[in-house]
Design an enzyme around this catalytic site. Structure first.
Site, PDB file in Angstrom:
ATOM      1  N   SER A 140       0.847  -1.202   0.000  1.00 35.42           N
ATOM      2  CA  SER A 140       0.000   0.000   0.000  1.00 35.42           C
ATOM      3  C   SER A 140       0.874   1.240   0.000  1.00 35.42           C
ATOM      4  CB  SER A 140      -0.853  -0.008   1.277  1.00 35.42           C
ATOM      5  OG  SER A 140      -1.584   1.190   1.406  1.00 35.42           O
ATOM      6  N   TYR A 153      -1.664  -0.821  10.669  1.00 35.55           N
ATOM      7  CA  TYR A 153      -1.879  -1.190   9.263  1.00 35.55           C
ATOM      8  C   TYR A 153      -0.613  -0.889   8.454  1.00 35.55           C
ATOM      9  CZ  TYR A 153      -3.847  -1.209   4.523  1.00 35.55           C
ATOM     10  OH  TYR A 153      -4.079  -1.458   3.191  1.00 35.55           O
TER      11      TYR A 153
END
Ligand code: NDP
Length: 244
Positions: A140, A153
């Site tokens: 990401s 995350y």
């Protein structure tokens, strides 16, 4: 050039995984769809077959080593090869650290890191035996930068990048095995559904940026996969134009 014809996609029941499965099927890959929600996999298989493609599915929990091994074995039995493995399943229950959402931290570590490792463990020996293959691990933009609410995350997505680059360097140079990191920015999917922290949800309100579509990432993945064997697209970092 090695024949390339089978692709496994984890997290194929939704979002980026679903779009990637369709894109690779449209390009002629026999696609093995993996996720927990069977009804969605059944629907996707039908959709791909209606378009003239080939697909099978296997209900898989990526946090189970056994599930991942059976996914690889069943794919091998059905198609005889595993050419592409898209390690895409992931969760993003963002939260502020002081909320101590330890269950959610555990889930993210289990799915986003251990799931990716179990996927690698399931397919790497097969690809080494074939002396070819392509592992694409979905990280990401959050694997490049941390923001408030993304600590854990981001930690998992930084880990995916580290694991991928380490793996890439260790591949026997005489083998046509490639490793690609896929790092999307904001994509319109169901990913934010698992967020339970009200403060994070509040912070999301009022953002009017035009997000990427899952298909945009699927096309980027297909680009990496379609390169000739001497080319390894190490990472694809792709943001919506308006994302800082
Ligand atoms: P979705 O929520 O739409 O899809 C997530 C997928 O992961 C689902 O298919 C889900 O299937 C699967 N999944 C979750 N847990 C498990 C599990 N234990 N075992 C098997 N499958 C599981 O989100 P996206 O498509 O957006 O996310 C795909 C990847 O892209 C993730 O790794 C995410 O972190 C990453 N990403 C997404 C971005 C975005 O903005 N959307 C940005 C950057 C990265 P099921 O529930 O049926 O098991």
């Amino acid at each position: 050039m090695a024949q390339k014809n089978t692709a496994i996609v984890t997290g194929a029941s939704s979002g980026i995984g679903q779009a990637t499965a369709k894109e690779l099927a449209a390009k002629g890959y026999h696609v093995m769809l993996a996720a927990r929600r069977e009804e969605r996999l059944v629907e996707l298989k039908k959709e791909i077959e209606a378009e003239g493609g080939n697909a099978d599915y296997k209900v898989t929990d990526v946090t189970s080593v056994d599930d991942m091994k059976s996914l690889a074995q069943e794919t091998l039995e059905k198609t005889g090869r595993i050419d592409v493995f898209v390690n895409n399943a992931g969760l993003m229950p963002l939260s502020f650290m002081n909320k101590l959402k330890i269950d959610e931290w555990d889930k993210m570590v289990d799915v986003n890191i251990k799931g990716v490792l179990y996927g690698i463990a399931a397919v790497l020996p097969i690809m080494e035996q074939q002396e070819s293959g392509h592992i694409l691990n979905v990280s990401s933009v959050a694997g490049h930068q941390v923001s408030k609410g993304s600590a854990v995350y981001s930690g998992t997505k930084y880990a995916v990048r580290a694991i991928s680059d380490g793996l890439r360097q260790e591949i026997d140079p005489s083998h046509e095995i490639r490793v690609t990191i896929v790092s999307p920015g904001a994509v319109e999917t169901e990913l934010t559904n698992t967020i339970t922290d009200e403060d994070v949800l509040e912070a999301f309100k009022g953002t009017s940026m035009e997000m990427l579509k899952a298909h945009d990432i699927a096309k980027a993945i297909a680009y990496a996969v379609e390169q000739p064997p001497h080319v390894d697209v190490n990472e694809i970092l792709i943001r919506p134009r308006q994302q800082p």
